[in-house]
Design an enzyme around this catalytic site. Sequence first.
Site, PDB file in Angstrom:
ATOM      1  N   TRP A 168     -35.293 -25.211   4.705  1.00  0.00           N
ATOM      2  CA  TRP A 168     -34.313 -26.280   4.532  1.00  0.00           C
ATOM      3  C   TRP A 168     -33.953 -26.924   5.869  1.00  0.00           C
ATOM      4  CZ3 TRP A 168     -28.510 -25.479   5.040  1.00  0.00           C
ATOM      5  CH2 TRP A 168     -28.226 -24.438   5.911  1.00  0.00           C
ATOM      6  N   ASP A 169     -34.377 -26.288   6.971  1.00  0.00           N
ATOM      7  CA  ASP A 169     -34.072 -26.801   8.310  1.00  0.00           C
ATOM      8  C   ASP A 169     -34.413 -28.279   8.430  1.00  0.00           C
ATOM      9  OD1 ASP A 169     -34.281 -24.052   8.292  1.00  0.00           O
ATOM     10  OD2 ASP A 169     -35.035 -23.910  10.341  1.00  0.00           O
ATOM     11  N   GLU A 183     -26.643 -15.924   5.202  1.00  0.00           N
ATOM     12  CA  GLU A 183     -27.489 -14.871   4.668  1.00  0.00           C
ATOM     13  C   GLU A 183     -26.896 -13.482   4.853  1.00  0.00           C
ATOM     14  OE1 GLU A 183     -31.238 -15.568   6.499  1.00  0.00           O
ATOM     15  OE2 GLU A 183     -31.608 -17.409   5.371  1.00  0.00           O
ATOM     16  N   LYS A 205     -23.461 -14.951   9.072  1.00  0.00           N
ATOM     17  CA  LYS A 205     -24.567 -15.172   9.986  1.00  0.00           C
ATOM     18  C   LYS A 205     -24.492 -16.568  10.576  1.00  0.00           C
ATOM     19  CE  LYS A 205     -29.640 -15.128  10.233  1.00  0.00           C
ATOM     20  NZ  LYS A 205     -30.904 -15.066   9.457  1.00  0.00           N
ATOM     21  N   GLN A 206     -24.066 -17.519   9.758  1.00  0.00           N
ATOM     22  CA  GLN A 206     -23.987 -18.910  10.198  1.00  0.00           C
ATOM     23  C   GLN A 206     -22.955 -19.642   9.357  1.00  0.00           C
ATOM     24  OE1 GLN A 206     -28.072 -18.933   8.815  1.00  0.00           O
ATOM     25  NE2 GLN A 206     -27.764 -21.029   8.135  1.00  0.00           N
TER      26      GLN A 206
END
Length: 855
Positions: free
Chosen positions: A375-376, A507, A619-620
């Site tokens: 998806w980046d 994640e 994580k983000q």
Amino acid sequence: MIDRDRFPVDPWRLIETGVSTDDIGVSETLFAVGNGYLGLRGNPPEGRQAHEDGTFVNGFHEIFPIRHAEQAYGFAEVGQTIINAPDAKIMRVYVDDEPLALDVADVRDYERVLDMRTGVLSRHLRWVTPSGKDVEIDFERMVSFEEKHLAIMRLTVTVLNSDAPVTVSCQILNRQDGEDVYGGSAPNRAKGAGFDPRKTEKIEERVLQPQEYWQDEDGRAALSYKATNSGMTIAVVADHIMETENEFSARRLVEPDIAKNVFRVHAKAGVPITLTKLVSYHTSRGVPARELVDRGRRVLDRVHDEGIDTQFERQAAWCADFWSRSDVRIEGHDDLQQATRWCLFQLAQASARADGQGVPAKGVSGSGYSGHYFWDTEVYVLPFLAYTSPLWARNALRMRYLMLPAARRRARQLNEAGALFPWRTINGEEASAYYAAGTAQYHINADVSFALAKYVRATGDVDFLYREAVDIAVETARLWSTLGFWRFSEDGAEESFNIHGVTGPDEYTTVVNDNLFTNVMARFNLRFAARTVRDMAEEAPDQYRALIERLDLDPSEADAWDRAAEAMHIPFSESLRIHPQDSVFLEREVWDLENTPDSQRPLLLHFHPLVIYRYQVLKQADVVLALFLQGNHFTDEEKLADFEYYDPLTTGDSTLSGVVQSILAAEVGYQDLALEYFRESIYVDLGDLHNNAADGVHVASAGGVWTALVSGFGGMRDHYGELSFDPRLPKDWPSLEFTLHWRGTRLEVAITREALTVTAGEGAPVEFTVRGREARVGSGESVTIPLAGQGPLLAGRPSLRQLADVRREDGSLLSASVPDSTITRSIPTITGEIPVVQDYEHTFAGQQDQTGIDS
């Protein structure tokens, strides 16, 4: 963050002034050259020590069966990994039969330069041999942006102080199926050895099966192969052009896995030897290797006809055009300027000539993440492409359009309608073996549709939308309509639309119900699809009828999508006044990141996933990313509250996080923190901040750097297809300037602390707002809007201490701890600030005789 003695500041060039094998893998990445199709890592031409002698072609991959310890229906079955293409970078130099080996050579002068204005990697050095020969060696390497299949390498050797025998050995070598005679890797290859899910798979069986290979009397050499399982083919054809007034002879050798062209020169003192190597790479999913060899021949013949110098001139002209539409200028900070341009140049090297392939997570700079597309591209890279190089953005979106047949199959496999795009892939099939952090990330459907909408809004390209891309919008909306479900009130009325069993961008939290990011983005996807088909019915009735027939679309589907979007459940906690990341996120214990030692970071390499999943730890950015992408659906107060809650819980273990945190920090008022996150993001690779730059460039992070500059500090938004600005210029930046392309009109935006100025090039007038004030700029005009400050200002950074005495909906007190294996012998009662539960030794030291094990 970066050694400025070795890598001095230069706004247009990345310069290395000394040789080091301590971080050879990182330098291979930093000095890689590519064009989105072909990539050559920054390995020295001597071809000896390396972290990874890498040559990569976008999409050229092998497949293998994924072996699950316990199989289940619907698990991904076939893995994909990028292949290390035959290496043509090798040009070894021998003087008096002494080889140049940088790790032991007496090198007196050394400079390696990646010049981002010319698109050329160069290296200059002086080498004093053991016999006292003073040798000057200059080297250039270029992967052409204009001619996507072409790489050029040029080596010049001059013995300054004596006559001497000089040998140059040029090779094409199949490294995928074995190292060369020098073998081995750099000493740091084993550093941090151990499992790392971010690294590529290693296939033990032979991958490249030899096809046609030969050399001719003019020095042209060809190797070609067919991948054992994927069936993909590749051909490498190389020419060798010797220019010198010295006497020389040539020797040749060709075998299935190596082609050698060796030149023996009787060098005279001060008389240069220049050897140019022209290389063409071609790949295919079905064309025989012999035809690819013929294509390579034609490329090299064309270069001979046009001239080698012409290729370098075209490269420089291409780069000049790229920078004219893509550059971002930060006044007074050459260090940040250099890093910014390096990041933007990486975006060009990853996407310019992808030409219908995807943009891999590492571009073509390394094998990290196995060369997969994520998806980046859509969320982090495509905004830059849409606003600076729209053709590249459309090419990236067409890749998703071409994946629709496989995505439809995947949706049916998971009992859903429409299409489900793979979480990670090269050929369109799902390649993620871990479904919880892979297939469960259904949000990729909405990410793709969001990127499509952004592209269409920025460019006005409804032709592409109505002709092909509308299928993406419709099929992704169909998936949401069956993946989600309705909750009804007591009287049977539709009450809310919910989506369960999904994973959001974070994640460290998987397979949850009503992930906020997923629901918010799905809502956008549903509305975009409904609006698009209605607009088609009105504006393009013929294409609308073709759509209905092609996709068997019932006109009532759009109404159902709108109802689901309107009723989408958006979690909100009344007690904490924030948006929970999912339906049970706030019920978990809080991970005390402030007291987690650096030796246990990143968490994914030190804790079992089940340990991480039990905690509130990210994580983000997840909710915070939703606040940015769909910021028009959240109030300023909600954004601030959410940011202050989630920022102390975010590890930043993903390189995708810092740029988003920077953008939101700037918007809500934490402007010093925004700059801190920006600096961390811009040096992710240049400073190797995540200790894995050796695996390749973090392309999405580089794309996020552009977004952090333009949308974070520049304050640009395009909600509802309307252009707006609300700048947050850092206090020590005199100005920030960037270029946007809005529906065919080029806009130059300049921001100072006092004003924002927009200058329009040729094209239609553009309407925009600056902090709610409407403005309009016509072709050749400039409009200046005064600014009263740079938005709200908040000191420091959010901390867990801000959550003191905060209680959940059930009345329980939030507590923070770090997972520990120590047996707890008593349960402490702590009041005041948010509790931090420590280990037994620290909490109960000296109390052993008072506390029984059954207490």
